[in-house]
Design a protein around this motif. Sequence first.
Motif, PDB file in Angstrom:
ATOM      1  N   PRO A   1       0.848  -1.199   0.000  1.00  0.00           N
ATOM      2  CA  PRO A   1       0.000   0.000   0.000  1.00  0.00           C
ATOM      3  C   PRO A   1       0.884   1.249   0.000  1.00  0.00           C
ATOM      4  N   SER A   2       0.409   2.330  -0.594  1.00  0.00           N
ATOM      5  CA  SER A   2       1.246   3.518  -0.804  1.00  0.00           C
ATOM      6  C   SER A   2       1.865   4.040   0.494  1.00  0.00           C
ATOM      7  N   GLU A   3       1.130   3.922   1.613  1.00  0.00           N
ATOM      8  CA  GLU A   3       1.660   4.480   2.862  1.00  0.00           C
ATOM      9  C   GLU A   3       2.879   3.703   3.370  1.00  0.00           C
ATOM     10  N   ARG A   4       3.081   2.474   2.839  1.00  0.00           N
ATOM     11  CA  ARG A   4       4.247   1.710   3.288  1.00  0.00           C
ATOM     12  C   ARG A   4       5.355   1.627   2.221  1.00  0.00           C
ATOM     13  N   ALA A   5       5.125   2.290   1.100  1.00  0.00           N
ATOM     14  CA  ALA A   5       6.065   2.173  -0.032  1.00  0.00           C
ATOM     15  C   ALA A   5       7.466   2.658   0.337  1.00  0.00           C
ATOM     16  N   ARG A   6       7.546   3.759   1.105  1.00  0.00           N
ATOM     17  CA  ARG A   6       8.850   4.305   1.470  1.00  0.00           C
ATOM     18  C   ARG A   6       9.630   3.309   2.339  1.00  0.00           C
ATOM     19  N   ASP A   7       8.928   2.636   3.254  1.00  0.00           N
ATOM     20  CA  ASP A   7       9.586   1.644   4.115  1.00  0.00           C
ATOM     21  C   ASP A   7      10.139   0.496   3.276  1.00  0.00           C
ATOM     22  N   VAL A   8       9.340   0.059   2.312  1.00  0.00           N
ATOM     23  CA  VAL A   8       9.769  -1.061   1.470  1.00  0.00           C
ATOM     24  C   VAL A   8      11.013  -0.673   0.669  1.00  0.00           C
ATOM     25  N   LEU A   9      11.030   0.559   0.163  1.00  0.00           N
ATOM     26  CA  LEU A   9      12.217   1.012  -0.579  1.00  0.00           C
ATOM     27  C   LEU A   9      13.441   1.049   0.327  1.00  0.00           C
ATOM     28  N   GLY A  10      13.225   1.421   1.579  1.00  0.00           N
ATOM     29  CA  GLY A  10      14.305   1.417   2.559  1.00  0.00           C
ATOM     30  C   GLY A  10      14.875   0.015   2.748  1.00  0.00           C
ATOM     31  N   GLU A  11      13.958  -0.960   2.822  1.00  0.00           N
ATOM     32  CA  GLU A  11      14.379  -2.363   2.975  1.00  0.00           C
ATOM     33  C   GLU A  11      15.176  -2.820   1.740  1.00  0.00           C
ATOM     34  N   ILE A  12      14.647  -2.448   0.555  1.00  0.00           N
ATOM     35  CA  ILE A  12      15.307  -2.861  -0.697  1.00  0.00           C
ATOM     36  C   ILE A  12      16.704  -2.257  -0.773  1.00  0.00           C
ATOM     37  N   SER A  13      16.818  -1.036  -0.256  1.00  0.00           N
ATOM     38  CA  SER A  13      18.088  -0.323  -0.310  1.00  0.00           C
ATOM     39  C   SER A  13      19.191  -1.072   0.430  1.00  0.00           C
ATOM     40  N   GLY A  14      18.805  -2.038   1.280  1.00  0.00           N
ATOM     41  CA  GLY A  14      19.789  -2.869   1.971  1.00  0.00           C
ATOM     42  C   GLY A  14      20.569  -3.735   1.002  1.00  0.00           C
ATOM     43  N   SER A  15      19.887  -4.217  -0.063  1.00  0.00           N
ATOM     44  CA  SER A  15      20.583  -5.094  -1.008  1.00  0.00           C
ATOM     45  C   SER A  15      20.926  -4.401  -2.336  1.00  0.00           C
ATOM     46  N   ILE A  16      20.139  -3.385  -2.694  1.00  0.00           N
ATOM     47  CA  ILE A  16      20.447  -2.612  -3.909  1.00  0.00           C
ATOM     48  C   ILE A  16      20.634  -1.164  -3.449  1.00  0.00           C
ATOM     49  N   ASP A  17      21.759  -0.563  -3.772  1.00  0.00           N
ATOM     50  CA  ASP A  17      22.019   0.777  -3.242  1.00  0.00           C
ATOM     51  C   ASP A  17      21.121   1.838  -3.904  1.00  0.00           C
ATOM     52  N   LEU A  18      20.088   2.231  -3.174  1.00  0.00           N
ATOM     53  CA  LEU A  18      19.182   3.261  -3.693  1.00  0.00           C
ATOM     54  C   LEU A  18      19.290   4.541  -2.867  1.00  0.00           C
ATOM     55  N   SER A  19      20.415   4.687  -2.129  1.00  0.00           N
ATOM     56  CA  SER A  19      20.501   5.795  -1.186  1.00  0.00           C
ATOM     57  C   SER A  19      20.336   7.167  -1.844  1.00  0.00           C
ATOM     58  N   GLU A  20      20.965   7.351  -3.012  1.00  0.00           N
ATOM     59  CA  GLU A  20      20.856   8.658  -3.689  1.00  0.00           C
ATOM     60  C   GLU A  20      19.432   8.951  -4.118  1.00  0.00           C
ATOM     61  N   GLU A  21      18.789   7.935  -4.711  1.00  0.00           N
ATOM     62  CA  GLU A  21      17.422   8.106  -5.211  1.00  0.00           C
ATOM     63  C   GLU A  21      16.458   8.370  -4.055  1.00  0.00           C
ATOM     64  N   LEU A  22      16.671   7.643  -2.953  1.00  0.00           N
ATOM     65  CA  LEU A  22      15.787   7.818  -1.795  1.00  0.00           C
ATOM     66  C   LEU A  22      15.969   9.197  -1.169  1.00  0.00           C
ATOM     67  N   LYS A  23      17.217   9.657  -1.166  1.00  0.00           N
ATOM     68  CA  LYS A  23      17.488  10.990  -0.611  1.00  0.00           C
ATOM     69  C   LYS A  23      16.722  12.043  -1.414  1.00  0.00           C
ATOM     70  N   GLU A  24      16.751  11.873  -2.718  1.00  0.00           N
ATOM     71  CA  GLU A  24      16.053  12.799  -3.613  1.00  0.00           C
ATOM     72  C   GLU A  24      14.534  12.774  -3.345  1.00  0.00           C
ATOM     73  N   LEU A  25      13.991  11.566  -3.277  1.00  0.00           N
ATOM     74  CA  LEU A  25      12.541  11.437  -3.036  1.00  0.00           C
ATOM     75  C   LEU A  25      12.168  12.003  -1.671  1.00  0.00           C
ATOM     76  N   ASP A  26      12.999  11.714  -0.666  1.00  0.00           N
ATOM     77  CA  ASP A  26      12.721  12.207   0.700  1.00  0.00           C
ATOM     78  C   ASP A  26      12.707  13.726   0.743  1.00  0.00           C
ATOM     79  N   GLU A  27      13.707  14.321   0.083  1.00  0.00           N
ATOM     80  CA  GLU A  27      13.790  15.798   0.070  1.00  0.00           C
ATOM     81  C   GLU A  27      12.501  16.387  -0.493  1.00  0.00           C
ATOM     82  N   ILE A  28      12.058  15.827  -1.596  1.00  0.00           N
ATOM     83  CA  ILE A  28      10.869  16.355  -2.274  1.00  0.00           C
ATOM     84  C   ILE A  28       9.633  16.161  -1.401  1.00  0.00           C
TER      85      ILE A  28
END
Lengths: 212, 349
Positions: B194-221
């Motif tokens: 569900p959309s309200e948990r999407a950010r958490d799931v991306l955080g979990e995925i970032s553990g195995s695939i480095d999405l730190s830059e992309e997540l930082k960008e999304l978080d800022e926005i």
Amino acid sequence: MINIALPKGRLGEVVYLLLEKAGYGCGEYPADGRKLIINCGENGVNYFWVKPSDSAVYVELGAADAGIAGKDVLGETQPDVYEIMDLNVGKCKLCVAAKNGFKDDLSRPLRVATKYVNSAENYFASIGREIEIIKLNGSIELAPVLGLSDVIFDVVETGATLKENDLCVLEEVTDVSARFIVNKSAYKFKSKEINLLAQSLKGILKNGNIKI
Amino acid sequence: MNYEERVCEKIKKLFENYGFKRYKLSSFDEYSLYSENLSFFGGKDVISFSAGGKLLALRPDVTLSIIKNGRFGKDTQKLFYDEKVYRKTPNGSFAEVSQLGAEVIGNVDILSEAELCLLALKTLSAVGRDYVLDLSHTGAVSKIMEKLGVSDSDKKIVLRCLESKNADEFKRFAEEKKLNKDAVESIVKLMTVPSERARDVLGEISGSIDLSEELKELDEIINFAANGKINIDFSLGGDTEYYNGLFFKGYVKGVPRAVLSGGRYDGLLKKFKKGESAAGFALYLGEICKYTEDKPSRPDAVLVYGGGNARTALIRAEKLRSEGIGLLTAREIPEGFEGEIYYAENGDD
């Protein structure tokens, strides 16, 4: 309130029974084919009975928030919708079939009778076979029997109709089953209700012995 | 003013308020511009015609024309447009649709992106219905696809499953192709969360695939533009040939398709050798109007004139109009007219 398009006929009735078991019934069995809309405000759903090939149109254009459509129709029309669950009912296969003993003459285009024009074109293009499409709307099996076409491209459930008409399957192209589809915009504004319904359906499908 | 004109004016003022300059184009361009870049605007077909030995097309998208025809100097350009586009509808026919949009061309930084998202939110708000802005990141989607290790043709199948949230089909495909289990699980989660948990799931995925830059960008926005109307949803699509970062779509209640679409499209800019980075969005106002009931515009009053002196009637009508009354002159009272009625002959009200 979720508006759901159900395909008229056996598949729609089976799916309705699933929805009823999942707690989305209306207290009346939808046997009366003339009543096209069933309102069940107390369970937060309305049902529309539509022609099976039209349910994806109702959902894509937003007249219904969600609906049930066969994968054969979805593959043919490619609507821009979410396909969030395979209900694993209404199972059959899209097949190429021909008269027993048919031999393909590769020196000329293959004449294909079907109502799935786009799917047939895509499939034969993928195997590099030139074809000539004969668009029919029903009784497709008759076409090769009368010499109207070389083969048919159609859904096959048990194969009984093919057998009775001296036809056989040449190629199984893809599996078909009923899918729960949702309008993309409706999902943004009713996601909680739609996800709850999908979860309830999933629970019923997991636990129940559903036969069709 | 009708609904379309009112909303259009409101949005244009909004764009000007953010310092965007109006950009005006011609109605058509070379056919090849659109036919070679169909996936940029998600189009399937364009209306073409021949003129003066050239094959031209009625414009199905504005951004492509701006990028192709625009001359951009060193400074970053912030432009907006209000144009008609010609697109195929789901039922296969072509329709003329009003499109309003904003573009940042030159040097796009996080501030520009956040401001653009805020502008997109305010644009959706101007429509006057409940709305949602979904954010995705094509760069992050590409990284996840890379981890999956699929061929280009299989990638199309996976992306189609992702865009239709079709987890069941994707799981079958992944099993058949024996795809990387961790990546498969990540994609299934992205499809079903569900959309309200999407950010958490991306955080979990970032553990195995480095999405730190992309997540930082999304978080800022999200943090900057937070108004409860922004969600993360990776099923938005966005062709990776053109879009390389932030990608978003807007929906308003009661309209069955996305009415706003935009993102970071450095790929397009580089393809036309027009600079380094660009971002923008378009609102399909015409789509919204199709699903909006609008009261037909009516005059406030009618001045009924008979066979008398035309000049007297015209002078009276002009006087009333100068007082701010929207006035229609007619020989008879229009059927069902509910406004004020004046008579030119006797001078009474």
